[in-house]
Design an enzyme around this catalytic site. Sequence first.
Site, mmCIF file in Angstrom:
data_model
loop_
_atom_site.group_PDB
_atom_site.id
_atom_site.type_symbol
_atom_site.label_atom_id
_atom_site.label_comp_id
_atom_site.label_asym_id
_atom_site.label_seq_id
_atom_site.Cartn_x
_atom_site.Cartn_y
_atom_site.Cartn_z
ATOM 1 N N HIS A 72 -42.602 -54.837 -55.685
ATOM 2 C CA HIS A 72 -42.777 -53.572 -54.934
ATOM 3 C C HIS A 72 -43.519 -53.803 -53.619
ATOM 4 O O HIS A 72 -44.181 -52.892 -53.118
ATOM 5 C CB HIS A 72 -43.537 -52.530 -55.758
ATOM 6 N N SER A 113 -41.665 -60.146 -24.936
ATOM 7 C CA SER A 113 -41.333 -58.784 -24.546
ATOM 8 C C SER A 113 -41.332 -58.697 -23.023
ATOM 9 O O SER A 113 -42.146 -59.347 -22.363
ATOM 10 C CB SER A 113 -42.373 -57.824 -25.132
ATOM 11 N N LYS A 158 -46.647 -60.266 -26.693
ATOM 12 C CA LYS A 158 -45.716 -60.281 -27.828
ATOM 13 C C LYS A 158 -45.028 -61.624 -28.060
ATOM 14 O O LYS A 158 -44.695 -62.347 -27.139
ATOM 15 C CB LYS A 158 -44.617 -59.222 -27.631
ATOM 16 N N GLU A 200 -34.564 -61.298 -37.156
ATOM 17 C CA GLU A 200 -34.071 -59.916 -37.082
ATOM 18 C C GLU A 200 -32.563 -59.887 -36.855
ATOM 19 O O GLU A 200 -31.852 -59.057 -37.415
ATOM 20 C CB GLU A 200 -34.764 -59.172 -35.940
#
Length: 479
Positions: free
Chosen positions: A177, A298, A304, A311
Site C-alpha cells: 500500500h 527544467s 530541477k 516517466e
Amino acid sequence: MPAKRKEKERKKPGKKGGGAAGKKLWGGRFTERTSGVVEAFTESISFDWRLWKYDIEGSIAHAKMLGRQGIISKKDASLIAKGLCEIADDIEAGRFSFRRELEDIHMNIESALTERIGPAGGKLHTARSRNDQIALDLRLYLRAEAANITGLLKRFKDALVQAAEKNADTVMPGYTHLQRAQPVLLSHHLLAYAEMADRDLARLSGAMKRINVLPLGSCALAGTSLRIDRHFVADLLHFESVSDNSMDSVSDRDFVIEFIAASALVMMHLSRFSEEIVLWASQEFSFIELPDAFATGSSIMPQKKNPDVAELVRGKTGRVYGNLMNMLTIMKGLPLSYNRDLQEDKMPLFDTVDTVKAALGVLSEMLPAIGFKKERLQGTAEEGFSTATDLAEYLVRKGMPFREAHGVSGRVVLYAIKNCKMLTALGLDELKGFSRLFEADVFDVLAAPASVNAKQSYGGTAYSQVSRQIRKHRKAPGR
Ligand code: ARG
C-alpha cells in the site's frame, strides 16, 4: 544482402498519386484511373516500405522454388533472384524511390523487378498472392524483431542481476500500500523484476513458435492448382513448420496480437520499475541518485533534475496498450478470409516493436549508472515499526497463538508511537508489561538486518535466499 544502412537515408515514398489504370499490376479489368483520394487512402507504402528486406527475401525463396518445380525456367528464376538482389542493394543505398501509385511494398518491388529484368519479372507472382505474401513478410519481420527484443530483454535482466549483486546486502523498507511494511534486501526487490523478465522471455519464446510458421503458398485464400513445394520454401526461409489451412494463414493475425500482448506485459513491468525510479529519485524518498546523463532539467526551475526517462517509459506503455486494443478491435468482426482491414495491422505492430526496443535499451543503460543511497535506505528500513511482525513471530516461537501475538505487538506499537520511541529503543521491562514471554533475546529480532536475515523461508528476503536467486539467474541468464 547488402551492408546495413540507416533506414532514414532511404527515399520515403512521394506524396503524388494519380497513376493510370493501365500501370496498376491489377489493372486488367479496370477502365478508369484510380481516384487520387482512393490512392491516398488505400496506400500502405508510406509505412510498409519497412518490410522491403523481408519481402525480397521471401520472393527470392519463392522464385527458387518455382524454378526447382519447373513452374518457371531455372534461367528465369535466377534472373529474378539477381534482379531482386540488385533492388535490395538500391534500397539499402537509398537509390530506390518508392511510388505511392504502386500502393504497397509488394507491388513497388515487383514492378521495379519487371522494369529491370523484363518479362521474367512478371513470373514472380506465379502461385502467390499479396495475401500470403504480406502474411509471410510480417512473420519474417516479427521473427527477427522478437529475437532482437529477446536479446534486449536479456540485457535488461542482466543489468538487474548485476545491480542486485552489487547491492546484495543493502537493507531497505519493503512496502505494501506504499506504506512501510517489512525490511527487505534491495537485491531481493530488484530480483523481483528479474523474475518478471523471465516470464516475459518465456512468453516471447512461446509466441515465437506460433510466429515461425510459413504461410506462403496459401495464395489468395484457397491454395493453387500449380505444383508448388511449400516445405522447400519453409526450409529455405528457416521456418519451423508450414501452415495447414490456407484460409487461416492469409486471414489471421493472432500471432501479431500475441506478440503485442507479450510486449504490453513487458512494458507493464518496465512501467512499474520506472514508477519506482521516479518515486525513489524524489526528495521525499531520496533512495537513489540518478546519473546526470540520464536526467533532464527544467527550462524555468534551475534546481530541477527530473527523471524523464522513467516517466517516458511509463507514458509510452500507454501506446503499446493502445496498439493491443487497436489490433484486437481490427480483428474482431472480420469474416474469413483476407480483408483489407488487415493492412491496418502494421502501424500498431511497428510502433510496438519500436517502443519496446527503445524502452529496454534506455533502461538497460540507465540502470547500472543509478546510485543507491545505502545509508538512507537502511536508515528508513529501521523506521516505521517495520519489525512489528518479527515481534509477533518472536512470541509465536515462545508458544503464543499468532492472533494473540499480533494483538500484543500492535499494542506495543501503539505504546511506542505515544512515547515517540522506535521499537529498538524500548526497554525489556517496558516490553514485559505487554507479555511475560519477552526475554532479553527479543532485541535480536528487532533490528532491520536481523529481521531480513530471519526470512529464510524459500523465496524469502534473507541473504541466503537472495544469493540462491542470483545463482539461478547466473546459471540461466534468460529462459
Ligand atoms: N497491403 C496489403 C496489406 O497490408 C497487402 C495485401 C493486399 N491484398 C489485397 N488483396 N488487396 O494487407
